[in-house]
Design a protein around this motif. Sequence first.
Motif, mmCIF file in Angstrom:
data_model
loop_
_atom_site.group_PDB
_atom_site.id
_atom_site.type_symbol
_atom_site.label_atom_id
_atom_site.label_comp_id
_atom_site.label_asym_id
_atom_site.label_seq_id
_atom_site.Cartn_x
_atom_site.Cartn_y
_atom_site.Cartn_z
ATOM 1 N N SER A 150 0.839 -1.208 0.000
ATOM 2 C CA SER A 150 0.000 0.000 0.000
ATOM 3 C C SER A 150 0.872 1.256 0.000
ATOM 4 C CB SER A 150 -0.906 0.036 1.236
ATOM 5 O OG SER A 150 -1.809 -1.040 1.221
ATOM 6 N N LEU A 151 1.920 1.250 0.801
ATOM 7 C CA LEU A 151 2.796 2.424 0.870
ATOM 8 C C LEU A 151 3.553 2.608 -0.449
ATOM 9 C CD1 LEU A 151 3.977 1.956 4.550
ATOM 10 C CD2 LEU A 151 2.704 3.933 3.671
ATOM 11 N N LYS A 152 3.963 1.510 -1.074
ATOM 12 C CA LYS A 152 4.643 1.612 -2.381
ATOM 13 C C LYS A 152 3.713 2.227 -3.422
ATOM 14 C CE LYS A 152 8.111 -1.979 -2.129
ATOM 15 N NZ LYS A 152 8.082 -3.425 -1.880
ATOM 16 N N LEU A 153 2.477 1.752 -3.469
ATOM 17 C CA LEU A 153 1.494 2.299 -4.412
ATOM 18 C C LEU A 153 1.273 3.787 -4.142
ATOM 19 C CD1 LEU A 153 -1.719 0.130 -4.894
ATOM 20 C CD2 LEU A 153 -0.255 1.109 -6.656
ATOM 21 N N ALA A 154 1.216 4.131 -2.874
ATOM 22 C CA ALA A 154 1.009 5.530 -2.484
ATOM 23 C C ALA A 154 2.140 6.397 -3.046
ATOM 24 C CB ALA A 154 0.952 5.644 -0.968
ATOM 25 N N VAL A 155 3.363 5.958 -2.858
ATOM 26 C CA VAL A 155 4.517 6.737 -3.347
ATOM 27 C C VAL A 155 4.445 6.885 -4.865
ATOM 28 C CG1 VAL A 155 7.028 6.707 -3.629
ATOM 29 C CG2 VAL A 155 6.020 6.159 -1.409
ATOM 30 N N GLU A 156 4.097 5.803 -5.560
ATOM 31 C CA GLU A 156 3.995 5.846 -7.031
ATOM 32 C C GLU A 156 2.977 6.881 -7.501
ATOM 33 O OE1 GLU A 156 4.846 1.102 -7.449
ATOM 34 O OE2 GLU A 156 3.067 1.901 -8.479
ATOM 35 N N HIS A 157 1.996 7.188 -6.660
ATOM 36 C CA HIS A 157 0.950 8.147 -7.042
ATOM 37 C C HIS A 157 1.123 9.515 -6.380
ATOM 38 C CE1 HIS A 157 -0.767 4.485 -8.603
ATOM 39 N NE2 HIS A 157 -1.517 5.259 -9.370
ATOM 40 N N GLY A 158 2.268 9.759 -5.814
ATOM 41 C CA GLY A 158 2.554 11.086 -5.260
ATOM 42 C C GLY A 158 1.842 11.391 -3.954
ATOM 43 N N VAL A 159 1.372 10.350 -3.281
ATOM 44 C CA VAL A 159 0.658 10.550 -2.017
ATOM 45 C C VAL A 159 1.648 10.969 -0.927
ATOM 46 C CG1 VAL A 159 -0.521 9.256 -0.174
ATOM 47 C CG2 VAL A 159 -1.217 8.972 -2.565
ATOM 48 N N LYS A 160 1.272 11.985 -0.171
ATOM 49 C CA LYS A 160 2.135 12.444 0.930
ATOM 50 C C LYS A 160 1.516 12.163 2.299
ATOM 51 C CE LYS A 160 4.444 16.066 -1.703
ATOM 52 N NZ LYS A 160 5.282 15.017 -2.279
ATOM 53 N N THR A 161 0.182 12.109 2.334
ATOM 54 C CA THR A 161 -0.495 11.798 3.601
ATOM 55 C C THR A 161 -1.457 10.638 3.376
ATOM 56 O OG1 THR A 161 -2.180 13.476 3.132
ATOM 57 C CG2 THR A 161 -0.326 14.172 4.464
ATOM 58 N N ILE A 162 -1.414 9.679 4.277
ATOM 59 C CA ILE A 162 -2.180 8.439 4.079
ATOM 60 C C ILE A 162 -2.724 7.963 5.421
ATOM 61 C CG2 ILE A 162 -0.029 7.077 4.243
ATOM 62 C CD1 ILE A 162 -1.241 5.101 2.217
#
Length: 169
Positions: A96-108
């Motif tokens: 989940s965190l890897k996918l988040a980084v790939e999409h430019g997510v900064k807060t999760i």
Amino acid sequence: MHLIIGDITTLPVDAIVNAANTTLLGGGGVDGAIHRAAGPELLEECKQLNGCSTGQAKITKGYRLQAKYVIHTVGPVWRGGGKGEPKLLASCYDTSLKLAVEHGVKTIAFPAISCGVYGYPVSQAAMIAVKETANFLELNEAIEKVHFVCFDETVYEAYERAIDSLNHE
Ligand code: AR6
């Protein structure tokens, strides 16, 4: 890493994580709450994803949520702990965190994956959640804030103890 007690669907973060099942077609618990809050377009997008394996994650838009994305991950069903559950649960956080980084997510924000219907003992699950996330954040600077959203006091206290024991390692 921050702890919150409350409802994950109301959070103004870039992405919220859903504790889904392998069909990705909705369910009860936090999954049901996320689908209700995001609206029917979320299910339409999920239908195109062909499900998701346990321990893996897939991303969709957030639709009517404040969150731009929903990351759907499938936690393991607790079967006593000897069926690879800890590794699979750790993989939920990592993928989940890897996918988040790939999409430019900064807060999760994460719910306590597998800790409801799937029956994972909360104290063990909280330990895995904070450890895996801390390891990831050590190697990745892209994510600025991770919220662990606890639905009740018992879950909150388990996360507090897990963070405490991590700080004392
Ligand atoms: N916000 C934050 N946490 C919540 C919310 C909410 N709105 N609602 C429930 N929780 P569960 P699982 C907590 O059962 O164990 C679904 O049917 C809840 O108190 O939602 O991974 C799926 O479709 C608990 O601490 O997820 C799957 O079939 C935690 O979220 C299955 O349940 C996770 O509980 C997945 O089971």
